[in-house]
Design an enzyme around this catalytic site. Structure first.
Site, PDB file in Angstrom:
ATOM      1  N   TYR A   9       0.809  -1.226   0.000  1.00  0.00           N
ATOM      2  CA  TYR A   9       0.000   0.000   0.000  1.00  0.00           C
ATOM      3  C   TYR A   9       0.837   1.269   0.000  1.00  0.00           C
ATOM      4  O   TYR A   9       0.292   2.370   0.022  1.00  0.00           O
ATOM      5  CB  TYR A   9      -0.936   0.007   1.220  1.00  0.00           C
ATOM      6  CG  TYR A   9      -0.239  -0.249   2.534  1.00  0.00           C
ATOM      7  CD1 TYR A   9       0.411   0.785   3.199  1.00  0.00           C
ATOM      8  CD2 TYR A   9      -0.206  -1.516   3.102  1.00  0.00           C
ATOM      9  CE1 TYR A   9       1.071   0.557   4.397  1.00  0.00           C
ATOM     10  CE2 TYR A   9       0.447  -1.754   4.305  1.00  0.00           C
ATOM     11  CZ  TYR A   9       1.076  -0.712   4.950  1.00  0.00           C
ATOM     12  OH  TYR A   9       1.732  -0.929   6.133  1.00  0.00           O
ATOM     13  N   LEU A  12       6.176   0.190  -1.823  1.00  0.00           N
ATOM     14  CA  LEU A  12       6.373  -0.989  -2.673  1.00  0.00           C
ATOM     15  C   LEU A  12       5.471  -0.972  -3.909  1.00  0.00           C
ATOM     16  O   LEU A  12       5.638  -1.796  -4.808  1.00  0.00           O
ATOM     17  CB  LEU A  12       6.121  -2.271  -1.867  1.00  0.00           C
ATOM     18  CG  LEU A  12       7.184  -2.589  -0.821  1.00  0.00           C
ATOM     19  CD1 LEU A  12       6.660  -3.597   0.196  1.00  0.00           C
ATOM     20  CD2 LEU A  12       8.447  -3.098  -1.487  1.00  0.00           C
ATOM     21  N   GLU A  74      10.695  -4.105   6.101  1.00  0.00           N
ATOM     22  CA  GLU A  74       9.638  -3.643   7.008  1.00  0.00           C
ATOM     23  C   GLU A  74      10.005  -3.825   8.485  1.00  0.00           C
ATOM     24  O   GLU A  74       9.202  -3.517   9.358  1.00  0.00           O
ATOM     25  CB  GLU A  74       8.328  -4.374   6.695  1.00  0.00           C
ATOM     26  CG  GLU A  74       7.868  -4.262   5.246  1.00  0.00           C
ATOM     27  CD  GLU A  74       7.469  -2.860   4.833  1.00  0.00           C
ATOM     28  OE1 GLU A  74       7.523  -1.925   5.661  1.00  0.00           O
ATOM     29  OE2 GLU A  74       7.083  -2.681   3.662  1.00  0.00           O
TER      30      GLU A  74
END
Length: 116
Positions: A9, A12, A74
């Site tokens: 979202y 990426l 992440e």
């Protein structure tokens, strides 16, 4: 080698700064989540937590190596954690943000690419 689905979202997504991580992955399509999340702007990247808005993103089929690289990007399990989400393409991973103290600026549209 196992295939995984991932819902992305933010950075990426196509045209964004970290899309190169998905260069070898198969794009399956766009998806808007149910209104169960909230998207925040952390400056250079977004954060998603449980809330009451829909989030716009893209779903990719990725391999184990790509999943491991995304987990490192992440900072799983410290900054983000992975959870499963239902998409029209199958169950996909979504990265949810862990530190609610840093969440100040909501992106009401639910779309990181249209945040301006």
């Amino acid at each position: 080698m196992k295939a995984h689905l991932v819902f992305v979202y933010g950075t990426l997504r196509r045209g964004e700064s970290n899309h190169h991580f998905l260069a070898r992955s198969q794009y399956l399509g766009c998806f808007e989540t149910p209104a169960e999340y909230t998207l925040y702007d952390l400056g250079d990247y977004p954060a998603v937590v449980y809330g009451s808005n829909a989030i716009c993103g893209e779903v990719y089929s990725i391999d184990d190596e790509t999943l491991n690289r995304l987990d490192k990007l992440e900072d799983v399990p410290r900054e983000y954690r992975r959870e499963a989400i239902k998409t029209p393409f199958g169950v996909a991973w979504i990265y949810l943000y862990q530190d609610s103290t840093l969440l100040k600026k909501t992106i009401l549209s639910g779309d990181w690419c249209q945040k301006a």
